[in-house]
Design an enzyme around this catalytic site. Structure first.
Site, mmCIF file in Angstrom:
data_model
loop_
_atom_site.group_PDB
_atom_site.id
_atom_site.type_symbol
_atom_site.label_atom_id
_atom_site.label_comp_id
_atom_site.label_asym_id
_atom_site.label_seq_id
_atom_site.Cartn_x
_atom_site.Cartn_y
_atom_site.Cartn_z
ATOM 1 N N GLU B 55 22.966 -76.593 -40.870
ATOM 2 C CA GLU B 55 23.415 -75.473 -40.035
ATOM 3 C C GLU B 55 24.922 -75.257 -40.114
ATOM 4 O OE1 GLU B 55 21.737 -78.131 -38.902
ATOM 5 O OE2 GLU B 55 19.714 -77.320 -38.739
ATOM 6 N N HIS B 105 13.560 -70.187 -29.976
ATOM 7 C CA HIS B 105 13.020 -71.329 -29.229
ATOM 8 C C HIS B 105 14.005 -71.817 -28.164
ATOM 9 C CE1 HIS B 105 10.404 -71.031 -32.634
ATOM 10 N NE2 HIS B 105 9.643 -72.044 -32.276
#
Lengths: 284, 311
Positions: B55, B105
């Protein structure tokens, strides 16, 4: 590309010219850090021969149009070594020599760490280590999507590659076969607190890059012949990402700063300042 | 219209809807199937960049693309965007590069993985960054519409989406949806409920039950937390006895924090914040989690009644 006045010179003449440019840059580096009584002279002096050759012979940029979209990009990931970059930007005409006086001064063109929002010719806002290579990947992807032959050059420090995300970026660059991504690694062997060897041993750096699938070449980062040869090598290898590993000396050119961890991030006092300028062949 | 939808689907649909813009680039970090960027990858693999499980690298690759005129949309789980917080802070927000981050999420109303995957602080941390727009829409249609507006939004953004299907609130192409403008879904004169994300439908449910009890509650979908629609909050505070904020997020720094900051300086008003009270969640079904953390419909009703009953 580079400085037009250097076109057509043979290598001996070119090396002499480059040496003189980097000498002048070294003088500016010392002046900037002395005036601000802060900053990072060591890493600026280790990188400056490389930056000089990169800007003066290789980088396709235009000081009159610093945001020209099809320019080569240069990302100084070790952004604290900003005096080095500012000095060559002034030589190239992106900023004026007067601008160098604004280093670390409120409202100044020359921020403590290189900042794309403040300085013409700066493509990346650095300061936090380990970020430039990933940003460079983004620039390289953009060039590919544009169908352009432009390159992205990224300068990293050896201490900096202790940051884990650098290795994420190395892996990703090879995976995506970004041959337009060119790294110059300034291996000056010293980081903030001490020698790299004592902080976090890197062992065999060329082997590590090689094992990630990059083209790798190692040079003496202060031998201008080897540097210009290295720049040519970078531009000849466009199949995969390439790294030019330059072995350098932190503080190069100022005797008491050379190989001295104390001058990673410290300014010279008045006496040291005079000595530095004298050694660099500059009368006060 | 179908009754239930997940906001993450709206993100996936938005990417496809924006595909005509040649500058759109989509970045993934091995969770495209979850964030729904996989739908774009299927159709436009040449404009989808896989960053593997990395990421930190992804956020800065996106920044580099934005600096060269591209419009990068990068997604992963909300919780994993946080791993790259400093990259987002220094590499995206600071130079004000228009990178659009989607954290799916988000919150505790998610799968049963437990607290490691329940981001309850994402909205707070991104709100604190200068230049960032922060959104948390409540259904697929509004997510799609608001995400599409980001295409010409010239500064960075963070949008949280949710995993689970919850009642759909909007029709497609609702003209009320604008970045930075809350939507008054139900007017009311006793108390105003300001909610975001999956808690919007819970708030509507709460308002219905309150109505049965004789309490007239307004409900607002505050899909944009930053910039906060202050004039709407002012209006609500002026017209009602008090305000209840509702979020599947910590009460610190998110929607409740934003509303409290504004009101306490500009229009002191009775406020109750329904949100996660400075604790982590655990494994369990989504609805069980809301109960455990005291952020269920019942808690919204109690907070509203608490205000109404005040002398």
């Amino acid at each position: 590309m580079g400085l037009s006045r250097l076109n057509g010179l043979n290598d001996d003449e070119l090396v002499e010219e480059l040496k003189e440019i980097s000498r002048k840059c070294r003088v500016e580096i010392i002046k900037m850090v002395y005036r601000a009584q802060a900053g990072h002279p060591g890493g600026s002096l280790s990188e400056i021969d490389l930056l000089t050759a990169l800007y003066a012979t290789t980088l396709n940029v235009n000081p009159k149009e610093p945001k020209w979209n099809d320019r080569d990009r240069f990302v100084l990931s070790k952004g604290h070594a900003s005096p080095g970059m500012y000095s060559i930007l002034a030589e190239m005409g992106f900023i004026s020599h007067e601008d160098l006086e604004s280093y670390r001064v409120l409202g100044g063109v020359c921020q403590g760490h290189v900042d794309m929002k403040h300085t013409p010719g700066v493509d990346f806002s650095a300061g936090s280590l380990g970020m430039g290579l990933s940003f460079g990947l983004g620039c390289s992807f953009a060039a590919k999507f544009d169908g352009s032959n432009r390159n992205c050059y990224v300068m990293l420090g050896d201490g900096e590659i202790q940051e884990g995300s650098v290795w994420e970026a190395m892996m990703a660059a090879r995976h995506h076969e970004l041959g337009n991504l060119k790294v110059i690694l300034d291996c000056n062997r010293i980081q903030n607190d001490d020698f790299v060897e004592s902080q976090m041993r890197m062992f065999n750096i060329p082997e590590k890059w090689s094992s990630f699938g990059w083209n790798v070449k190692e040079i003496d980062g202060h031998d201008m012949y080897q540097i210009i040869e290295g720049m040519r090598w970078l531009n000849e290898n466009n199949d995969l990402p390439s790294v030019l590993i330059a072995n350098t000396i932190k503080g190069k050119g100022v005797s008491y700063m050379e190989d001295n961890p104390k001058f990673h991030g410290a300014a010279p006092n008045e006496e040291q300042y005079s000595k530095a300028l004298m050694e660099l062949g500059e009368a006060i | 219209m179908s009754d239930f939808a997940a906001s993450r689907d709206g993100y996936g649909h938005a990417l496809i809807s924006m595909s005509e813009d040649p500058k759109l680039v989509v970045l993934e970090a091995d969770l495209g199937k979850s964030t729904k960027s996989c739908w774009f990858r299927e159709k436009f693999p040449e404009r989808t960049i896989s960053c593997g499980i990395g990421e930190q690298n992804m956020m800065l690759v996106a920044a580099g693309l934005a600096s060269s005129g591209y419009k990068p949309f990068a997604s992963t789980f909300a919780i994993f965007t946080e791993r790259a917080f400093e990259q987002i802070r220094n590499g995206i927000a600071r130079p004000n590069l228009p990178v659009h981050i989607c954290g799916s999420h988000g919150g505790t109303h998610t799968g049963t993985d437990g607290s490691s995957a329940q981001s309850i602080e994402d909205l707070a941390i991104y709100r604190a960054l200068p230049n960032m727009t922060v959104m948390h829409p409540c259904d697929d249609y509004s997510t799609q519409q608001l995400t599409m507006k980001l295409l010409n939004h010239n500064s960075p953004s963070y949008t949280r989406t949710a995993r689970n299907k919850t009642p759909r609130i909007y029709e497609i192409n609702d003209p009320r949806l604008e970045i930075g403008k809350g939507v008054l879904l139900k007017s009311g004169s006793d108390v105003a409920i300001i909610a975001c994300g999956v808690m919007v439908s819970k708030s509507i449910e709460a308002a219905k039950k309150l109505s049965e009890m004789g309490v007239d509650a307004a409900v607002v979908d505050m899909h944009t937390l930053k910039p906060l629609d202050e004039s709407l909050v002012y209006e609500l505070a002026s017209g009602c006895k008090g305000i209840v904020t509702v979020e599947d997020h910590s009460v610190i720094g998110g929607l409740g924090g934003a509303v409290a900051e504004y009101l306490s300086e500009s229009k002191p008003t009775i406020l109750r914040r329904v949100g996660v009270r400075d604790r982590f969640g655990e494994s369990g079904q989504a609805e069980e989690m809301l109960e455990l953390l005291s952020i269920s419909t019942k808690d919204i009703i109690e907070s509203a009644l608490d205000i109404v009953k005040m002398e």
